[in-house]
Motif scaffolding. Sequence first.
Motif, PDB file in Angstrom:
ATOM      1  N   ALA A  24       8.557 -10.714   7.526  1.00  0.00           N
ATOM      2  CA  ALA A  24       7.693 -11.285   6.485  1.00  0.00           C
ATOM      3  C   ALA A  24       6.244 -11.327   6.954  1.00  0.00           C
ATOM      4  O   ALA A  24       5.325 -10.989   6.199  1.00  0.00           O
ATOM      5  CB  ALA A  24       8.173 -12.691   6.120  1.00  0.00           C
ATOM      6  N   LEU A  25       6.047 -11.717   8.198  1.00  0.00           N
ATOM      7  CA  LEU A  25       4.676 -11.798   8.720  1.00  0.00           C
ATOM      8  C   LEU A  25       4.016 -10.422   8.699  1.00  0.00           C
ATOM      9  O   LEU A  25       2.854 -10.291   8.325  1.00  0.00           O
ATOM     10  CB  LEU A  25       4.692 -12.330  10.160  1.00  0.00           C
ATOM     11  N   VAL A  26       4.790  -9.390   9.093  1.00  0.00           N
ATOM     12  CA  VAL A  26       4.226  -8.034   9.100  1.00  0.00           C
ATOM     13  C   VAL A  26       3.877  -7.611   7.673  1.00  0.00           C
ATOM     14  O   VAL A  26       2.804  -7.071   7.412  1.00  0.00           O
ATOM     15  CB  VAL A  26       5.216  -7.050   9.754  1.00  0.00           C
ATOM     16  N   LEU A  27       4.798  -7.907   6.732  1.00  0.00           N
ATOM     17  CA  LEU A  27       4.555  -7.518   5.344  1.00  0.00           C
ATOM     18  C   LEU A  27       3.244  -8.102   4.824  1.00  0.00           C
ATOM     19  O   LEU A  27       2.530  -7.475   4.048  1.00  0.00           O
ATOM     20  CB  LEU A  27       5.704  -8.008   4.450  1.00  0.00           C
ATOM     21  N   PHE A  28       2.918  -9.326   5.271  1.00  0.00           N
ATOM     22  CA  PHE A  28       1.713  -9.962   4.742  1.00  0.00           C
ATOM     23  C   PHE A  28       0.470  -9.683   5.581  1.00  0.00           C
ATOM     24  O   PHE A  28      -0.636  -9.929   5.137  1.00  0.00           O
ATOM     25  CB  PHE A  28       1.930 -11.472   4.585  1.00  0.00           C
ATOM     26  N   ALA A  29       0.663  -9.162   6.787  1.00  0.00           N
ATOM     27  CA  ALA A  29      -0.509  -8.877   7.618  1.00  0.00           C
ATOM     28  C   ALA A  29      -1.010  -7.452   7.419  1.00  0.00           C
ATOM     29  O   ALA A  29      -2.188  -7.173   7.641  1.00  0.00           O
ATOM     30  CB  ALA A  29      -0.170  -9.114   9.088  1.00  0.00           C
ATOM     31  N   VAL A  30      -0.120  -6.559   7.000  1.00  0.00           N
ATOM     32  CA  VAL A  30      -0.525  -5.156   6.850  1.00  0.00           C
ATOM     33  C   VAL A  30      -1.592  -4.967   5.759  1.00  0.00           C
ATOM     34  O   VAL A  30      -2.590  -4.284   6.003  1.00  0.00           O
ATOM     35  CB  VAL A  30       0.711  -4.251   6.616  1.00  0.00           C
ATOM     36  N   PRO A  31      -1.445  -5.573   4.555  1.00  0.00           N
ATOM     37  CA  PRO A  31      -2.440  -5.287   3.505  1.00  0.00           C
ATOM     38  C   PRO A  31      -3.892  -5.556   3.895  1.00  0.00           C
ATOM     39  O   PRO A  31      -4.714  -4.648   3.753  1.00  0.00           O
ATOM     40  CB  PRO A  31      -1.987  -6.177   2.345  1.00  0.00           C
ATOM     41  N   PRO A  32      -4.241  -6.749   4.410  1.00  0.00           N
ATOM     42  CA  PRO A  32      -5.662  -6.940   4.749  1.00  0.00           C
ATOM     43  C   PRO A  32      -6.150  -5.975   5.826  1.00  0.00           C
ATOM     44  O   PRO A  32      -7.278  -5.491   5.758  1.00  0.00           O
ATOM     45  CB  PRO A  32      -5.738  -8.394   5.239  1.00  0.00           C
ATOM     46  N   LEU A  33      -5.283  -5.688   6.808  1.00  0.00           N
ATOM     47  CA  LEU A  33      -5.676  -4.741   7.865  1.00  0.00           C
ATOM     48  C   LEU A  33      -5.941  -3.364   7.283  1.00  0.00           C
ATOM     49  O   LEU A  33      -6.969  -2.728   7.543  1.00  0.00           O
ATOM     50  CB  LEU A  33      -4.555  -4.636   8.911  1.00  0.00           C
ATOM     51  N   LEU A  34      -4.995  -2.910   6.459  1.00  0.00           N
ATOM     52  CA  LEU A  34      -5.082  -1.565   5.888  1.00  0.00           C
ATOM     53  C   LEU A  34      -6.327  -1.438   5.008  1.00  0.00           C
ATOM     54  O   LEU A  34      -7.129  -0.521   5.161  1.00  0.00           O
ATOM     55  CB  LEU A  34      -3.805  -1.303   5.074  1.00  0.00           C
ATOM     56  N   THR A  35      -6.493  -2.390   4.094  1.00  0.00           N
ATOM     57  CA  THR A  35      -7.602  -2.299   3.143  1.00  0.00           C
ATOM     58  C   THR A  35      -8.946  -2.312   3.855  1.00  0.00           C
ATOM     59  O   THR A  35      -9.813  -1.483   3.581  1.00  0.00           O
ATOM     60  CB  THR A  35      -7.530  -3.470   2.147  1.00  0.00           C
ATOM     61  N   ASN A  36      -9.118  -3.261   4.777  1.00  0.00           N
ATOM     62  CA  ASN A  36     -10.429  -3.387   5.408  1.00  0.00           C
ATOM     63  C   ASN A  36     -10.740  -2.222   6.337  1.00  0.00           C
ATOM     64  O   ASN A  36     -11.871  -1.725   6.355  1.00  0.00           O
ATOM     65  CB  ASN A  36     -10.541  -4.715   6.145  1.00  0.00           C
ATOM     66  N   ALA A  37      -9.732  -1.770   7.089  1.00  0.00           N
ATOM     67  CA  ALA A  37      -9.978  -0.638   7.990  1.00  0.00           C
ATOM     68  C   ALA A  37     -10.298   0.608   7.164  1.00  0.00           C
ATOM     69  O   ALA A  37     -11.190   1.390   7.512  1.00  0.00           O
ATOM     70  CB  ALA A  37      -8.768  -0.397   8.882  1.00  0.00           C
ATOM     71  N   TYR A  38      -9.581   0.790   6.069  1.00  0.00           N
ATOM     72  CA  TYR A  38      -9.846   1.949   5.214  1.00  0.00           C
ATOM     73  C   TYR A  38     -11.258   1.885   4.637  1.00  0.00           C
ATOM     74  O   TYR A  38     -12.021   2.852   4.703  1.00  0.00           O
ATOM     75  CB  TYR A  38      -8.809   2.017   4.086  1.00  0.00           C
TER      76      TYR A  38
END
Lengths: 227, 272
Positions: A97-111
């Motif tokens: 669950a933690l990974v599921l919720f941590a990936v979106p902000p990382l992905l969006t901002n890095a992109y």
Amino acid sequence: MGVVGDAWTWLTTGANWQGEAGVWHRLGEHLWFSGVSLLVSCLIALPLAFWLGHVGRGGALAVNVSNVGRAVPTLAVLVLLTLTPLGRHGGVPTVVALVLFAVPPLLTNAYLGMREVDRAVVEAARGMGMSGGQLFRTVELPLALPLVMTGLRLAAVQVIATATLAAMAGEGGLGRIITAGFHTYDTAQVFAGALLVGALALLVEGVLVAAGRVLAGHGPNGRRPES
Amino acid sequence: MSGCLAANDWICPEYVRSRAQELADATVQHVWITGVSVLVGIAVAFPLALLVRARPAWGGPVLGLTTVLYAVPSLAMFSLLLPVFGLSAALVVTGLVLYSLTILVRNVLAGLAAVPAETREAARGMGYGPGRMLWEVELPLALPAVLAGVRMATVSTVALTTVGALVDYGGLGTLITSGLKSFFKAQVLTASVLCVLLAVTADVLLLGLQRLLTPWTRVARARSSLPIPERRPVPEPRPALQERPALQERPVPQERPAPERRSAPGGVGKAG
């Protein structure tokens, strides 16, 4: 303010820090879950975001994944995962669950960080004969770093908060002090647990803000990309 | 007697049929807690934003405080409010309001800042006082950014309301946690799906409201020659490398917001 005084008494009682349900053990669980999840999330999200940003594709996915994430209740995901066969392995539902919720902000901002690099700079680097790898290492990555750090900070705050909620799904972590207090109608313990969780969250946020500032200071502005 | 309740399946129409009342009650509670929270959030965010605009010195503390509040995990936030409110819906609403402020104050400020200075000058020249200018000129022009903030705040509030289950005022969240205690899979899944549907429905309804209230934004986007679309209501965080706005204009003009970036220059990528 009787509750604050009681909470202080709770916090200063050594016995509350020791043992299986003590603060140290719960804090350890909390940090362990959060750290592992954040690491896994970075390993998943950052390479993907860098690659998508470098080739300039998948923007809609990278941006919308954050919006979708906001609509999904963390608690529901935690409870659903706990009820699946995964729930039999303690801690696994929490980390997933933690990974599921941590990936979106990382992905969006890095992109976004990669894509917001000035096209003129990228063109100039290409004109100088840089290969794709050189371009990424010496131009795109340093310039994208501030937004990558923003993503990391958002993800870390999200992870700390979600790890707290894991207690409501019966998992460990500092949130357990709060829920245990609720079960025993011990308002002082609830308040003390909340203070600990809040302090941890703000500490992590503060450290990452400071780290972002330091990196920005020594990053693209402080040191020019060599070549 | 159908088998899915006895078999504890994830998907169980029998459950939805037999507990329709319970589901409806939880949904109604979820909706009103979310609705009240967002409305109170708007009512608090506007004065705060106006205060910050009138006294820019307050900007740092106000925005900093709302950011700090946002970083506090929801479980801790609700627990910290416990001594003040006890086990009540007011506790959940207060916590949700504090979270919504982060998004709302920022977007109201961004919306007001996006009002063109010449428009303000013109209104002043026509004899508008500050109150009338705010109400008739600035607020309508700030509306797109404000409504975008309201949408974001509403969607995340719908999700956060579930945590109110801690004090038994969590709407569908209460069904989720009680379903966990009894290992009732159908109840957990149905409540979770309803919760996501609620967030999506709220988002779509607010998008409709946004379209209805600000028809000019669509016209403006269609005729891209007008200067309005150049004004981004909510500025994206662009920390470094801002000292070259002139270069920004050089590449293809349509290269503006994030979604369009996909069609950006073809030569990017592959080898050198």
